[in-house]
Enzyme design. Structure first.
Site, PDB file in Angstrom:
ATOM      1  N   LYS A  92      20.316  35.561  83.487  1.00 42.54           N
ATOM      2  CA  LYS A  92      21.500  36.208  84.044  1.00 42.54           C
ATOM      3  C   LYS A  92      21.112  37.200  85.152  1.00 42.54           C
ATOM      4  CE  LYS A  92      23.923  35.754  79.598  1.00 42.54           C
ATOM      5  NZ  LYS A  92      24.714  36.461  78.561  1.00 42.54           N
ATOM      6  N   TYR A 134      32.631  30.502  80.705  1.00 38.46           N
ATOM      7  CA  TYR A 134      32.941  31.390  79.583  1.00 38.46           C
ATOM      8  C   TYR A 134      34.373  31.221  79.082  1.00 38.46           C
ATOM      9  CZ  TYR A 134      28.513  33.970  79.807  1.00 38.46           C
ATOM     10  OH  TYR A 134      27.186  34.342  79.740  1.00 38.46           O
ATOM     11  N   PHE A 162      36.451  41.687  76.748  1.00 35.13           N
ATOM     12  CA  PHE A 162      35.318  41.818  77.664  1.00 35.13           C
ATOM     13  C   PHE A 162      35.231  40.702  78.703  1.00 35.13           C
ATOM     14  CE2 PHE A 162      33.707  39.692  73.783  1.00 35.13           C
ATOM     15  CZ  PHE A 162      33.182  38.518  74.327  1.00 35.13           C
ATOM     16  N   ARG A 166      18.036  29.188  71.545  1.00 37.03           N
ATOM     17  CA  ARG A 166      18.795  30.269  70.895  1.00 37.03           C
ATOM     18  C   ARG A 166      17.854  31.181  70.088  1.00 37.03           C
ATOM     19  NH1 ARG A 166      24.228  31.151  72.254  1.00 37.03           N
ATOM     20  NH2 ARG A 166      24.586  31.887  70.140  1.00 37.03           N
ATOM     21  N   ARG A 202      15.892  38.915  74.074  1.00 37.30           N
ATOM     22  CA  ARG A 202      16.840  40.035  74.049  1.00 37.30           C
ATOM     23  C   ARG A 202      16.278  41.211  73.259  1.00 37.30           C
ATOM     24  NH1 ARG A 202      21.976  36.041  72.822  1.00 37.30           N
ATOM     25  NH2 ARG A 202      22.581  35.610  74.988  1.00 37.30           N
ATOM     26  N   ASN A 251      22.390  40.993  78.536  1.00 41.73           N
ATOM     27  CA  ASN A 251      21.416  40.533  77.544  1.00 41.73           C
ATOM     28  C   ASN A 251      20.504  39.422  78.070  1.00 41.73           C
ATOM     29  OD1 ASN A 251      23.189  38.414  77.503  1.00 41.73           O
ATOM     30  ND2 ASN A 251      23.859  38.678  75.390  1.00 41.73           N
ATOM     31  N   HIS A 254      21.143  33.247  78.759  1.00 37.04           N
ATOM     32  CA  HIS A 254      22.152  32.414  78.100  1.00 37.04           C
ATOM     33  C   HIS A 254      21.505  31.124  77.641  1.00 37.04           C
ATOM     34  CE1 HIS A 254      25.845  30.085  77.387  1.00 37.04           C
ATOM     35  NE2 HIS A 254      25.228  29.093  78.012  1.00 37.04           N
ATOM     36  N   GLU A 294      28.245  22.341  79.647  1.00 34.94           N
ATOM     37  CA  GLU A 294      27.668  23.327  80.569  1.00 34.94           C
ATOM     38  C   GLU A 294      26.714  22.680  81.574  1.00 34.94           C
ATOM     39  OE1 GLU A 294      25.999  26.290  77.932  1.00 34.94           O
ATOM     40  OE2 GLU A 294      27.982  26.939  77.247  1.00 34.94           O
TER      41      GLU A 294
HETATM   42  P1  DAT Z   1      25.870  34.297  73.296  1.00 38.76           P
HETATM   43  O1  DAT Z   1      25.531  34.641  74.739  1.00 38.76           O
HETATM   44  O2  DAT Z   1      24.824  34.817  72.365  1.00 38.76           O
HETATM   45  O3  DAT Z   1      26.200  32.854  73.090  1.00 38.76           O
HETATM   46  P2  DAT Z   1      28.733  34.819  73.058  1.00 38.76           P
HETATM   47  O4  DAT Z   1      28.951  33.396  73.469  1.00 38.76           O
HETATM   48  O5  DAT Z   1      29.418  35.298  71.836  1.00 38.76           O
HETATM   49  O6  DAT Z   1      27.172  35.156  72.918  1.00 38.76           O
HETATM   50  O7  DAT Z   1      29.207  35.775  74.244  1.00 38.76           O
HETATM   51  C1  DAT Z   1      28.916  35.442  75.577  1.00 38.76           C
HETATM   52  C2  DAT Z   1      28.454  36.684  76.297  1.00 38.76           C
HETATM   53  O8  DAT Z   1      29.520  37.628  76.340  1.00 38.76           O
HETATM   54  C3  DAT Z   1      27.311  37.417  75.611  1.00 38.76           C
HETATM   55  O9  DAT Z   1      26.052  36.894  75.973  1.00 38.76           O
HETATM   56  C4  DAT Z   1      27.495  38.821  76.099  1.00 38.76           C
HETATM   57  C5  DAT Z   1      28.993  38.946  76.230  1.00 38.76           C
HETATM   58  N1  DAT Z   1      29.575  39.571  75.041  1.00 38.76           N
HETATM   59  C6  DAT Z   1      29.695  39.039  73.797  1.00 38.76           C
HETATM   60  N2  DAT Z   1      30.286  39.893  72.943  1.00 38.76           N
HETATM   61  C7  DAT Z   1      30.547  41.009  73.674  1.00 38.76           C
HETATM   62  C8  DAT Z   1      31.143  42.267  73.382  1.00 38.76           C
HETATM   63  N3  DAT Z   1      31.589  42.562  72.168  1.00 38.76           N
HETATM   64  N4  DAT Z   1      31.230  43.183  74.394  1.00 38.76           N
HETATM   65  C9  DAT Z   1      30.796  42.904  75.631  1.00 38.76           C
HETATM   66  N5  DAT Z   1      30.216  41.732  75.978  1.00 38.76           N
HETATM   67  C10 DAT Z   1      30.094  40.811  75.015  1.00 38.76           C
HETATM   68 MG    MG Z   2      27.773  31.740  73.737  1.00 39.76          MG
END
Ligand code: DAT
Ligand code: MG
Length: 136
Positions: free
Chosen positions: A9, A49, A57, A85, A102, A112, A115, A126
Site C-alpha cells: 500500500k 474495497y 472508514f 495472509r 504488519r 497496515n 493487502h 481482484e
Molecule cells: P484486511 O486488509 O486484513 O483484509 P479488511 O478487509 O477487514 O482487512 O479491511 C480492509 C482494510 O480496511 C484494512 O486493511 C484496513 C482498513 N480497515 C479495516 N478495519 C478498519 C477500521 N476499523 N478502521 C479503519 N480502517 C480499517
Molecule cells: Mg480484506
C-alpha cells in the site's frame, strides 16, 4: 497452485518497505508472476474495497489507497492466499504477531502496509480488477 493479489500500500511504498515485503514473499517460496508500481484511480479503489462500502472508514480508506503509488502483484504458490495472509498478519497491526509484516512495521489499522486477498474467490475478482486478462 493458487494465485492471490498482493498490494504494498502507499504507506509501504512511502516508507521504502517494498524490498522488505518482496523479500518475505520470495523467501517463503512464493513466486511473483506479475508486478507494477501504479497509482489507483478512485473507481478502481472503490471497486477493490466494495465489500466495505457501508463502513464508516470506507471514504478514508479509498483516499488513503489512492493517495500515492502502490505496488500491485500477483503471487503464486501452494495455498498462496492463506500463505500471504499469514505473512501479512492481523488487520490491526497492534494485534498482529511480531514476525508478520504488519506486526513488525505498522501500528495503525488503516496504514497496515500490505493487502492480500482473503479467499480464492476474492483473489480471482481482484486479479481481474488489477491485471485484467491474467488468468487465475
Ligand atoms: P484486511 O486488509 O486484513 O483484509 P479488511 O478487509 O477487514 O482487512 O479491511 C480492509 C482494510 O480496511 C484494512 O486493511 C484496513 C482498513 N480497515 C479495516 N478495519 C478498519 C477500521 N476499523 N478502521 C479503519 N480502517 C480499517
Ligand atoms: Mg480484506
Amino acid at each position: 497452485m493458487e494465485r492471490t493479489l498482493v498490494l504494498i500500500k502507499p504507506d509501504g511504498v512511502r516508507r521504502n518497505l517494498v524490498g522488505e515485503v518482496i523479500s518475505r514473499i520470495e523467501r517463503r517460496g512464493l513466486d511473483i508472476i506479475a508486478m507494477d508500481l501504479r497509482t489507483l484511480d478512485t473507481e478502481t479503489a472503490k471497486t477493490h474495497y466494495e465489500e466495505h462500502a457501508a463502513r464508516p472508514f470506507y471514504n478514508s480508506l479509498v483516499e488513503f489507497i489512492t493517495g500515492g503509488p502502490l505496488v500491485a502483484m500477483v503471487v503464486e504458490g501452494e495455498r498462496a492466499v492463506e500463505a500471504v495472509r499469514a505473512l501479512a498478519g492481523a488487520t490491526d497491526p497492534v494485534s498482529a504477531a511480531p514476525g508478520t509484516i504488519r506486526g513488525d512495521y505498522a501500528l495503525e489499522v488503516q496504514e497496515n502496509i500490505v493487502h492480500g486477498s482473503d479467499s480464492t474467490y476474492s483473489a480471482e475478482r481482484e486479479i481481474k480488477l488489477f491485471f485484467g486478462d491474467l488468468a487465475v
